[in-house]
Design a protein around this motif. Structure first.
Motif, PDB file in Angstrom:
ATOM      1  N   SER A 435       0.568  -1.695  -0.226  1.00  0.00           N
ATOM      2  CA  SER A 435       0.288  -0.272   0.065  1.00  0.00           C
ATOM      3  C   SER A 435       1.062   1.392  -0.142  1.00  0.00           C
ATOM      4  O   SER A 435       2.028   0.531   0.184  1.00  0.00           O
ATOM      5  CB  SER A 435      -1.189  -0.222   1.277  1.00  0.00           C
ATOM      6  OG  SER A 435       0.108   0.345   2.726  1.00  0.00           O
ATOM      7  N   SER A 436       0.731   2.353  -0.305  1.00  0.00           N
ATOM      8  CA  SER A 436       1.323   4.254  -1.179  1.00  0.00           C
ATOM      9  C   SER A 436       1.774   4.710   0.543  1.00  0.00           C
ATOM     10  O   SER A 436       2.966   4.575   0.287  1.00  0.00           O
ATOM     11  CB  SER A 436       0.700   4.193  -1.381  1.00  0.00           C
ATOM     12  OG  SER A 436      -0.887   4.773  -0.636  1.00  0.00           O
ATOM     13  N   THR A 437       0.722   3.848   1.482  1.00  0.00           N
ATOM     14  CA  THR A 437       2.074   4.132   2.552  1.00  0.00           C
ATOM     15  C   THR A 437       2.645   4.377   3.403  1.00  0.00           C
ATOM     16  O   THR A 437       3.423   4.026   4.718  1.00  0.00           O
ATOM     17  CB  THR A 437       0.559   5.355   3.950  1.00  0.00           C
ATOM     18  OG1 THR A 437      -0.049   3.721   3.715  1.00  0.00           O
ATOM     19  CG2 THR A 437      -0.400   6.491   2.385  1.00  0.00           C
ATOM     20  N   ILE A 438       3.227   3.048   3.149  1.00  0.00           N
ATOM     21  CA  ILE A 438       4.298   1.580   3.955  1.00  0.00           C
ATOM     22  C   ILE A 438       5.018   1.483   2.460  1.00  0.00           C
ATOM     23  O   ILE A 438       5.906   1.285   2.237  1.00  0.00           O
ATOM     24  CB  ILE A 438       3.143   0.278   3.931  1.00  0.00           C
ATOM     25  CG1 ILE A 438       2.507   0.722   5.345  1.00  0.00           C
ATOM     26  CG2 ILE A 438       4.464  -0.712   4.899  1.00  0.00           C
ATOM     27  CD1 ILE A 438       1.879  -0.357   5.536  1.00  0.00           C
ATOM     28  N   ALA A 439       4.535   1.939   0.939  1.00  0.00           N
ATOM     29  CA  ALA A 439       5.498   0.979   0.370  1.00  0.00           C
ATOM     30  C   ALA A 439       6.671   0.130   0.137  1.00  0.00           C
ATOM     31  O   ALA A 439       7.527   0.622   0.162  1.00  0.00           O
ATOM     32  CB  ALA A 439       5.601   2.553  -0.462  1.00  0.00           C
ATOM     33  N   VAL A 440       6.281  -0.348   0.444  1.00  0.00           N
ATOM     34  CA  VAL A 440       7.163  -1.651   0.728  1.00  0.00           C
ATOM     35  C   VAL A 440       7.111  -2.454  -0.409  1.00  0.00           C
ATOM     36  O   VAL A 440       6.221  -3.752  -0.362  1.00  0.00           O
ATOM     37  CB  VAL A 440       7.721  -2.531   1.900  1.00  0.00           C
ATOM     38  CG1 VAL A 440       8.277  -3.466   1.918  1.00  0.00           C
ATOM     39  CG2 VAL A 440       8.210  -1.243   2.835  1.00  0.00           C
ATOM     40  N   PRO A 441       7.729  -2.496  -1.640  1.00  0.00           N
ATOM     41  CA  PRO A 441       7.324  -4.018  -2.669  1.00  0.00           C
ATOM     42  C   PRO A 441       7.414  -5.296  -2.137  1.00  0.00           C
ATOM     43  O   PRO A 441       8.735  -5.530  -1.522  1.00  0.00           O
ATOM     44  CB  PRO A 441       7.410  -3.129  -3.338  1.00  0.00           C
ATOM     45  CG  PRO A 441       9.402  -2.806  -2.952  1.00  0.00           C
ATOM     46  CD  PRO A 441       9.187  -1.705  -2.382  1.00  0.00           C
ATOM     47  N   SER A 442       6.816  -6.573  -2.946  1.00  0.00           N
ATOM     48  CA  SER A 442       6.142  -7.477  -1.623  1.00  0.00           C
ATOM     49  C   SER A 442       6.461  -8.308  -3.347  1.00  0.00           C
ATOM     50  O   SER A 442       5.462  -8.208  -4.103  1.00  0.00           O
ATOM     51  CB  SER A 442       5.282  -7.815  -1.010  1.00  0.00           C
ATOM     52  OG  SER A 442       4.971  -7.078  -0.574  1.00  0.00           O
ATOM     53  N   LEU A 443       7.446  -9.596  -3.102  1.00  0.00           N
ATOM     54  CA  LEU A 443       7.178 -11.385  -3.835  1.00  0.00           C
ATOM     55  C   LEU A 443       6.148 -11.627  -2.944  1.00  0.00           C
ATOM     56  O   LEU A 443       6.589 -12.264  -1.917  1.00  0.00           O
ATOM     57  CB  LEU A 443       8.627 -12.046  -3.346  1.00  0.00           C
ATOM     58  CG  LEU A 443       8.291 -12.816  -4.514  1.00  0.00           C
ATOM     59  CD1 LEU A 443       7.895 -12.483  -5.968  1.00  0.00           C
ATOM     60  CD2 LEU A 443      10.090 -13.720  -4.575  1.00  0.00           C
ATOM     61  N   TYR A 444       4.867 -11.630  -3.703  1.00  0.00           N
ATOM     62  CA  TYR A 444       3.575 -13.012  -2.996  1.00  0.00           C
ATOM     63  C   TYR A 444       4.155 -14.170  -3.341  1.00  0.00           C
ATOM     64  O   TYR A 444       3.686 -13.979  -4.368  1.00  0.00           O
ATOM     65  CB  TYR A 444       2.488 -12.152  -2.919  1.00  0.00           C
ATOM     66  CG  TYR A 444       1.270 -12.737  -2.191  1.00  0.00           C
ATOM     67  CD1 TYR A 444       1.380 -13.525  -1.297  1.00  0.00           C
ATOM     68  CD2 TYR A 444      -0.314 -11.779  -2.670  1.00  0.00           C
ATOM     69  CE1 TYR A 444       0.282 -14.420  -0.267  1.00  0.00           C
ATOM     70  CE2 TYR A 444      -0.989 -13.446  -2.119  1.00  0.00           C
ATOM     71  CZ  TYR A 444      -0.822 -13.671  -1.310  1.00  0.00           C
ATOM     72  OH  TYR A 444      -2.017 -14.426  -1.360  1.00  0.00           O
ATOM     73  N   LEU A 445       4.183 -15.453  -2.594  1.00  0.00           N
ATOM     74  CA  LEU A 445       4.805 -16.428  -2.710  1.00  0.00           C
ATOM     75  C   LEU A 445       2.758 -17.329  -2.672  1.00  0.00           C
ATOM     76  O   LEU A 445       2.628 -17.004  -1.447  1.00  0.00           O
ATOM     77  CB  LEU A 445       5.700 -17.253  -2.461  1.00  0.00           C
ATOM     78  CG  LEU A 445       7.201 -16.640  -2.566  1.00  0.00           C
ATOM     79  CD1 LEU A 445       8.327 -17.000  -1.977  1.00  0.00           C
ATOM     80  CD2 LEU A 445       7.166 -16.648  -4.253  1.00  0.00           C
TER      81      LEU A 445
END
Length: 703
Positions: A435-445
Motif C-alpha cells: 500500500s502507498s503509505t508503507i510502500a514496501v514492494p512485496s514478492l507474494y508467494l
C-alpha cells in the motif's frame, strides 16, 4: 569417476540455473544444498496440532514454538512482542479486534437421534470464532441462506437455533440480533472453487462478529447439515442441545520477530512475513508459510555464519504474527523499522501438493502503483527451480539438482513444480506492505486455488515436503539478493531487467490490439484505451527499471539506455495504433477521456491521516467511518459497478489502487487512466465518487 560425477552435477546445476546476473553458481548451489523440506515439515507437524486463532492461548503457544526455533537456528534479536487489543484501539488505519477464550463447547442432537455433532476438545473448528457462552436445549429451524429478511418470512426463530448456509456474520446480525435466535448451525461455504461441494464431509471455518454481545455458531459439514434438514423437511422436530463456555474481550496480539544482521545498519532491511494464525490444523494455510520462512532463515543464517555466503549489506528480518493485524500493529509500534524496510517476501500457503489440493504455485507481482524489480528476481529463481524440477522428473538430473526432499519420511514427492508468475492479487499481509503509505514492494508467494482451504482437511496429508524445500530455496535466494545487491552490479542488472520489461511490453501490445478490435467500443474510445494501455505500461516498466537504481543508490542515468529502448519499442506500436485509428475513422487526437466529466477529471486528491490500506481482516475503514447507509451508496462497490465491470471482485482491486495512486499530484483523470490500464476501462465518475467517499471518511482531501 568421482571427479566426473562432481563435474556432471556441477554442469547440470549450471544448465538448470541458467544465465542470470543475481547469484553465482556456487552461491546458488550452497543455498540449494543447505535447504531442506524435512525440517519445515517436522515444524509444521507441531503447528498443526494447535488451534491458532489470534489472541488466544494456543496462538501464543505457536508463537513460543517459532521463537524457540528462531533462537536454535542462530537468528539475532529473536523475541516476541504483545500488542494490546480492545476493539477500539487503532494501529494505523486499522481498528484492533478482540481476544477470545474457550473452556468448552459441545453440540448434541437430542431428537430424533442422539448424536454428538461437534466438540471443541476434539475438533475445535466446529465452533465458530468469537462464539459467546450459552447453555440451551431448543428446536432447530431451517432458514435456508439466512442472510436476507425474506428467509425469515413466516418463521418463528426466537429462542431457537437456526440452520443456515449464508454468510455467518450476516446470519448472526439478522437471526440473533434482530429475530431473537440464540444460536446458529452453519454449513456456510467459503473460498469457493470449481471443486467446492464435491466433498460433503469437510467442515469449514467460520467466525462471528466479536463486537456483537451474544450468540454462538457451530460449523458442520454439508453431509451433517443435510441429515438435519431432511427430518425438518418432513415436518419432524429436531431438538439440539448447545453448551458453550467462552468469553470475548480485551487481550493482546503476539508477534515474533528475529533478524540476520546486515553489514550496513543504515542500508535498510528486507522483511519476510507470513501469518501464524489459523484454525486447527491449518497446514497449508498458513502453517506452511510460517515454517518455510523459518527454513529460509535457517539456511541463510547457517551459510552466512559459516562464510559460504558473504554477510549481506542489508539486514534480513523475519516476522510471524496474526494475518494483517500483526503486521499493522508491529509497524505502527515500530515506525523506525517501518522506515528501514526496503522489500518484503510474503508466504501464504506454499506447501500444498498440487495433485491433492488442485493448486498452482504463484509468484505474485507488485501492483502498478508500486513497480519494482523484486518480482523479476523472484521470477528468475522460480524459473530455475521449475526447470530443475522438470529435468529431474524426466530423469535427466540427480535428486539434489532436482531439489527434491527424500528425508521427510517419504513425504517429499518427485513431481514437477506447477508454478507461474501472476499480476498483483490481494488477500494477505502483502496488501499492507504494497500500500502507498508503507510502500514496501512485496514478492507474494502462494498456492491458489486450494480445495481444502479453511477446512478440517487442511492437514499434513496435503503437504509436499519437496515443495517446502523448493519454496524455502526460492525465498532464501530472493531475499539474499535483495539484501546484497549493490550499484556496482547495475551494468549487468539493467540490461537483464530491460529484456524482461521488453517482453512484457510486447505482450501488452497484443492486449492493446484487442481493444482496438473490440466491436463494443466506439472507435475513438477504443483507440484512447489502447494507447493509454501502452503509455501506462511503458511508464510502469520504466519505473521498474528505475527501482533497481534507486534501491541500490546508483547514478540517476544508470537506467537511461534501458528506458530509451522501452520508449522506442512503445513508439513503434503507438504509431501503428494511430494508423489503425485513422483507418477506422477515429479522431487522430486524444478524445475526452471515456465517460469523463471534465470537472471530475481535473480534481487532485491527496492523502491525509494514518497509514495503511482501507480494508483489513476485521475492519473496513470506509464502512466504519461512513456507516452502512452511506457506504452502500459508493458506486464503485455496489451493484452498478459490478454490472459495469462484468468481473467478479474487481471493485476491490480498483478501490485499493485508486487510493494507492493518490499522491497530491495526479488528477482524478490520471488516476482513472492508470487503474484502467491495470484492470480494464473504468468510468472516471466512479473514481471521483469513490474518492469523494474517502474524503468524507478523512482518508484524503481535495487539493
Amino acid at each position: 569417476m568421482r571427479r566426473l560425477i562432481c563435474f556432471l552435477i556441477a554442469f547440470t546445476t549450471f544448465c538448470a540455473f541458467g544465465q542470470q546476473p543475481f547469484l553465482g553458481v556456487r552461491q546458488w548451489t550452497a543455498l540449494r544444498d543447505e535447504s531442506s523440506g524435512a525440517a519445515p515439515y517436522e515444524n509444521l507437524r507441531y503447528l498443526t496440532g494447535l488451534h491458532r486463532v489470534p489472541a488466544t492461548a494456543e496462538f501464543d503457544q505457536a508463537a513460543q514454538f517459532v521463537l524457540q526455533r528462531a533462537r536454535e537456528y542462530g537468528l539475532a534479536d529473536a523475541h516476541g512482542e504483545q500488542f494490546p487489543i480492545d476493539g477500539t484501539r487503532h494501529y494505523g488505519l486499522m481498528r484492533s479486534y478482540l481476544a477470545w477464550t474457550v473452556e468448552e463447547a459441545r453440540l448434541w442432537e437430542i431428537r430424533p437421534q442422539h448424536l454428538l455433532l461437534g466438540d471443541w476438545t476434539t475438533d475445535p473448528i466446529h465452533l465458530a470464532d468469537y462464539s459467546h457462552s450459552a447453555d440451551v436445549e431448543t428446536e432447530l429451524v431451517d432458514i435456508g441462506n439466512g442472510a436476507s429478511e425474506a428467509d425469515y418470512t413466516g418463521k418463528d426463530v426466537r429462542g431457537k437455533i437456526v440452520l443456515a448456509n449464508g454468510v455467518l456474520a450476516r446470519v448472526q446480525e439478522l437471526a440473533i440480533g434482530q429475530h431473537g435466535a440464540v444460536g446458529i448451525v452453519s454449513d456456510m461455504p467459503n473460498q469457493t472453487t470449481a471443486w467446492s461441494g464435491l466433498d460433503t464431509t469437510v467442515v469449514r471455518w467460520g467466525h462471528l462478529d466479536a463486537r456483537q454481545p451474544s450468540g454462538f455458531a457451530f460449523m458442520v459439514s454439508r453431509q451433517t447439515a443435510e441429515a438435519l434438514r431432511s427430518p425438518l423437511r418432513n415436518g419432524e422436530h429436531v431438538i439440539l442441545n448447545a453448551r458453550v463456555k467462552a468469553t470475548v474481550g480485551p487481550g493482546h496480539w503476539t508477534v515474533v520477530t528475529a533478524t540476520i544482521p546486515g553489514a550496513d545498519s543504515a542500508a535498510g532491511e528486507i522483511v519476510y512475513s507470513c501469518h501464524l494464525d489459523h484454525e486447527r490444523p491449518g497446514a497449508n494455510d498458513n502453517g506452511s508459510g510460517c515454517v518455510t520462512i523459518l527454513e529460509s532463515a535457517r539456511v541463510l543464517a547457517r551459510l552466512i555464519d559459516s562464510g559460504q555466503l558473504p554477510q549481506p549489506k542489508r539486514t534480513l528480518r523475519f516476522v510471524w504474527g496474526p494475518e494483517v493485524e500483526g503486521t499493522m500493529a508491529f509497524l505502527a509500534t515500530h515506525p523506525e523499522i517501518k522506515q528501514r524496510l526496503r522489500a518484503n517476501i510474503h508466504m501464504d500457503m506454499v506447501g500444498g501438493d498440487p495433485f491433492k489440493n488442485k493448486s498452482v504455485f504463484h509468484a505474485t507481482g507488485t501492483p502498478w502503483s508500486l513497480p519494482s524489480f523484486v518480482t523479476d528476481v523472484g521470477a528468475v529463481f522460480l524459473d530455475a527451480i521449475r526447470t530443475a524440477a522438470s529435468e529431474y522428473a524426466e530423469g535427466e538430473t540427480p535428486a539434489d539438482a532436482g531439489i527434491v526432499e527424500t528425508r521427510a519420511g517419504g513425504q517429499g514427492t518427485r513431481n514437477e513444480l506447477i508454478a507461474d508468475v501472476t499480476p498483483y492479487s490481494s488477500g494477505s499481509d502483502h496488501d499492507d506492505y504494497d500500500s502507498s503509505t508503507i510502500a514496501v514492494p512485496s514478492l507474494y508467494l502462494r498456492d491458489w486455488p486450494d480445495i481444502y482451504i479453511h477446512t478440517d482437511h487442511d492437514n499434513l496429508d496435503q503437504i509436499d515436503a519437496t515443495k517446502l524445500r523448493r519454496v524455502a530455496l526460492l525465498g532464501a535466494a530472493s531475499g539474499y539478493v535483495y539484501a546484497s545487491v549493490t550499484a556496482q552490479q547495475l551494468p549487468t542488472l539493467v540490461p537483464f531487467l530491460t529484456a524482461q520489461a521488453e517482453a512484457r511490453l510486447a505482450q501488452v501490445f497484443g492486449a492493446a490490439q484487442q481493444l482496438v478490435d473490440d466491436p463494443q467500443l466506439e472507435a475513438g474510445v477504443a483507440w484512447y484505451e489502447a494507447r493509454n494501455l501502452v503509455n501506462q505500461t511503458l511508464q510502469r516498466e520504466s519505473a521498474t527499471l528505475r527501482s533497481i537504481v534507486e534501491f541500490t543508490g546508483g547514478p540517476a542515468e544508470a537506467d537511461a539506455g534501458g528506458a530509451k529502448a522501452l520508449a522506442d519499442q512503445a513508439t513503434i506500436f503507438q504509431n501503428w495504433l494511430d494508423k489503425q485509428a485513422k483507418l477506422r475513422g477515429a479522431r487522430g487526437t486524444a478524445p475526452t477521456a471515456p465517460w469523463a466529466s471534465a470537472s471530475d477529471a481535473r480534481r487532485v486528491p491527496m492523502r491525509i491521516g494514518e497509514f495503511g490500506p482501507l480494508t483489513y481482516q476485521n475492519d473496513n475503514v470506509l464502512l466504519a467511518r461512513l456507516g452502512k447507509e452511506r457506504y452502500a451508496k459508493i458506486k464503485l462497490i455496489n451493484s452498478e459497478a459490478t454490472q459495469l465491470l462484468n468481473v467478479r471482485d474487481q471493485s476491490e482491486l480498483y478501490a485499493y489502487e485508486i487510493v494507492n495512486f493518490v499522491n497530491g499530484k495526479r488528477t482524478v483523470g490520471e488516476i482513472r487512466d492508470v487503474v484502467s490500464a491495470e484492470y480494464g476501462p473504468l468510468p472516471v465518475n466512479l473514481v471521483a465518487d469513490y474518492l469523494d467517499a474517502c474524503a468524507e471518511a478523512g482518508v484524503i482531501r481535495w487539493k
